[in-house]
Write a protein that holds these residues in place. Structure first.
Motif, PDB file in Angstrom:
ATOM      1  N   GLU A   6       0.836  -1.197   0.000  1.00 55.02           N
ATOM      2  CA  GLU A   6       0.000   0.000   0.000  1.00 55.02           C
ATOM      3  C   GLU A   6       0.875   1.252   0.000  1.00 55.02           C
ATOM      4  N   SER A   7       0.366   2.303  -0.634  1.00 53.46           N
ATOM      5  CA  SER A   7       1.094   3.567  -0.674  1.00 53.46           C
ATOM      6  C   SER A   7       0.117   4.722  -0.849  1.00 53.46           C
ATOM      7  N   GLY A   8       0.614   5.932  -0.646  1.00 50.01           N
ATOM      8  CA  GLY A   8      -0.181   7.118  -0.924  1.00 50.01           C
ATOM      9  C   GLY A   8      -0.708   7.854   0.290  1.00 50.01           C
ATOM     10  N   ARG A  19      -5.138   9.913  -2.480  1.00 50.66           N
ATOM     11  CA  ARG A  19      -5.385   8.736  -3.302  1.00 50.66           C
ATOM     12  C   ARG A  19      -4.426   7.640  -2.869  1.00 50.66           C
ATOM     13  N   LEU A  20      -4.984   6.540  -2.414  1.00 50.92           N
ATOM     14  CA  LEU A  20      -4.191   5.400  -1.995  1.00 50.92           C
ATOM     15  C   LEU A  20      -4.105   4.375  -3.124  1.00 50.92           C
ATOM     16  N   SER A  21      -2.994   3.678  -3.160  1.00 52.95           N
ATOM     17  CA  SER A  21      -2.820   2.617  -4.150  1.00 52.95           C
ATOM     18  C   SER A  21      -2.346   1.348  -3.469  1.00 52.95           C
ATOM     19  N   CYS A  22      -2.714   0.224  -4.042  1.00 53.13           N
ATOM     20  CA  CYS A  22      -2.280  -1.077  -3.538  1.00 53.13           C
ATOM     21  C   CYS A  22      -1.849  -1.919  -4.727  1.00 53.13           C
ATOM     22  N   ALA A  23      -0.632  -2.406  -4.655  1.00 54.90           N
ATOM     23  CA  ALA A  23      -0.108  -3.290  -5.694  1.00 54.90           C
ATOM     24  C   ALA A  23      -0.089  -4.715  -5.163  1.00 54.90           C
ATOM     25  N   ALA A  24      -0.697  -5.620  -5.899  1.00 53.71           N
ATOM     26  CA  ALA A  24      -0.784  -7.018  -5.483  1.00 53.71           C
ATOM     27  C   ALA A  24       0.066  -7.879  -6.401  1.00 53.71           C
ATOM     28  N   SER A  25       0.746  -8.829  -5.817  1.00 51.07           N
ATOM     29  CA  SER A  25       1.536  -9.770  -6.611  1.00 51.07           C
ATOM     30  C   SER A  25       1.381 -11.169  -6.030  1.00 51.07           C
ATOM     31  N   ASN A  76      -2.769  -5.137 -11.783  1.00 46.74           N
ATOM     32  CA  ASN A  76      -2.899  -5.748 -10.450  1.00 46.74           C
ATOM     33  C   ASN A  76      -2.879  -4.700  -9.339  1.00 46.74           C
ATOM     34  N   THR A  77      -3.629  -3.636  -9.553  1.00 46.75           N
ATOM     35  CA  THR A  77      -3.688  -2.580  -8.541  1.00 46.75           C
ATOM     36  C   THR A  77      -5.136  -2.263  -8.184  1.00 46.75           C
ATOM     37  N   VAL A  78      -5.312  -1.816  -6.958  1.00 43.54           N
ATOM     38  CA  VAL A  78      -6.601  -1.315  -6.498  1.00 43.54           C
ATOM     39  C   VAL A  78      -6.340   0.013  -5.805  1.00 43.54           C
ATOM     40  N   SER A  79      -7.183   0.990  -6.063  1.00 46.76           N
ATOM     41  CA  SER A  79      -6.971   2.336  -5.550  1.00 46.76           C
ATOM     42  C   SER A  79      -8.158   2.792  -4.723  1.00 46.76           C
ATOM     43  N   LEU A  80      -7.907   3.794  -3.885  1.00 48.00           N
ATOM     44  CA  LEU A  80      -8.963   4.387  -3.082  1.00 48.00           C
ATOM     45  C   LEU A  80      -8.796   5.907  -3.141  1.00 48.00           C
ATOM     46  N   GLN A  81      -9.713   6.563  -3.823  1.00 42.06           N
ATOM     47  CA  GLN A  81      -9.730   8.015  -3.867  1.00 42.06           C
ATOM     48  C   GLN A  81     -10.556   8.501  -2.682  1.00 42.06           C
ATOM     49  N   PHE A  98     -11.699  -9.497  -0.225  1.00 39.95           N
ATOM     50  CA  PHE A  98     -12.924  -9.126   0.474  1.00 39.95           C
ATOM     51  C   PHE A  98     -13.067  -9.891   1.785  1.00 39.95           C
ATOM     52  N   ASN A  99     -12.853 -11.168   1.787  1.00 41.14           N
ATOM     53  CA  ASN A  99     -12.709 -11.938   3.022  1.00 41.14           C
ATOM     54  C   ASN A  99     -11.209 -12.123   3.190  1.00 41.14           C
ATOM     55  N   PRO A 100     -10.600 -11.327   4.031  1.00 39.11           N
ATOM     56  CA  PRO A 100      -9.129 -11.249   4.030  1.00 39.11           C
ATOM     57  C   PRO A 100      -8.478 -12.623   4.110  1.00 39.11           C
ATOM     58  N   SER A 101      -7.727 -12.951   3.079  1.00 35.94           N
ATOM     59  CA  SER A 101      -7.123 -14.271   3.013  1.00 35.94           C
ATOM     60  C   SER A 101      -5.638 -14.216   2.691  1.00 35.94           C
ATOM     61  N   LEU A 102      -5.134 -13.012   2.500  1.00 38.10           N
ATOM     62  CA  LEU A 102      -3.735 -12.864   2.140  1.00 38.10           C
ATOM     63  C   LEU A 102      -2.966 -12.265   3.318  1.00 38.10           C
ATOM     64  N   PRO A 103      -1.676 -12.466   3.350  1.00 40.86           N
ATOM     65  CA  PRO A 103      -0.873 -11.793   4.386  1.00 40.86           C
ATOM     66  C   PRO A 103      -1.041 -10.280   4.263  1.00 40.86           C
ATOM     67  N   TRP A 104      -1.263  -9.619   5.387  1.00 40.70           N
ATOM     68  CA  TRP A 104      -1.447  -8.176   5.364  1.00 40.70           C
ATOM     69  C   TRP A 104      -0.141  -7.470   4.990  1.00 40.70           C
ATOM     70  N   GLY A 105      -0.277  -6.404   4.221  1.00 40.05           N
ATOM     71  CA  GLY A 105       0.871  -5.557   3.940  1.00 40.05           C
ATOM     72  C   GLY A 105       1.162  -4.659   5.129  1.00 40.05           C
ATOM     73  N   GLN A 106       2.050  -3.701   4.888  1.00 46.32           N
ATOM     74  CA  GLN A 106       2.439  -2.804   5.988  1.00 46.32           C
ATOM     75  C   GLN A 106       1.427  -1.696   6.199  1.00 46.32           C
ATOM     76  N   GLY A 107       0.528  -1.503   5.234  1.00 46.51           N
ATOM     77  CA  GLY A 107      -0.452  -0.441   5.346  1.00 46.51           C
ATOM     78  C   GLY A 107       0.155   0.915   5.037  1.00 46.51           C
TER      79      GLY A 107
END
Length: 114
Positions: A6-8, A19-25, A76-81, A98-107
């Motif tokens: 996550e960034s922004g 505006r926040l951005s999230c890059a998923a890999s 592979n990005t999701v953003s939040l304006q 949506f149902n958190p299933s991945l390791p959380w990022g740093q936020g």
């Protein structure tokens, strides 16, 4: 390797925008419903916005009309304006499925203060 970055975030005055951005890999991003979550100090982590793979969006009542979630499946990005920010929006913001299933990022920290 599954990773969410996550960034922004930053410091903004009430009424301002970010505006926040999230890059998923490491995941089949285009087929999953994604969400943005936030956690204020001392509180639980709550979902604030979600978007299906087809672009259907939902929002919590606290941000409806002010925040807009979007995604770019090719990147592979999701953003939040976030507009019309309020002090109560101050929190660390995270993305996940949506149902958190991945390791959380740093936020990314969002602080709304004058």
């Amino acid at each position: 390797q599954v990773q969410l970055v996550e960034s922004g975030g930053g410091l903004v005055q009430p009424g301002g925008s970010l505006r926040l951005s999230c890059a998923a890999s490491g995941i089949g991003f285009s087929i999953v419903k994604m969400g943005w979550y936030r956690q204020a100090a001392g509180n639980q982590r709550d979902l604030v916005a979600a978007i299906t793979r087809g672009g259907i969006t939902t929002y919590s009542d606290s941000v409806k009309g002010r925040f807009t979630i979007s995604r770019d499946n090719a990147k592979n990005t999701v953003s939040l304006q976030m507009n019309s920010l309020k002090p109560e929006d101050t929190a660390v913001y995270y993305c996940n499925t949506f149902n958190p299933s991945l390791p959380w990022g740093q936020g990314t920290q969002v602080t709304v203060s004058s």
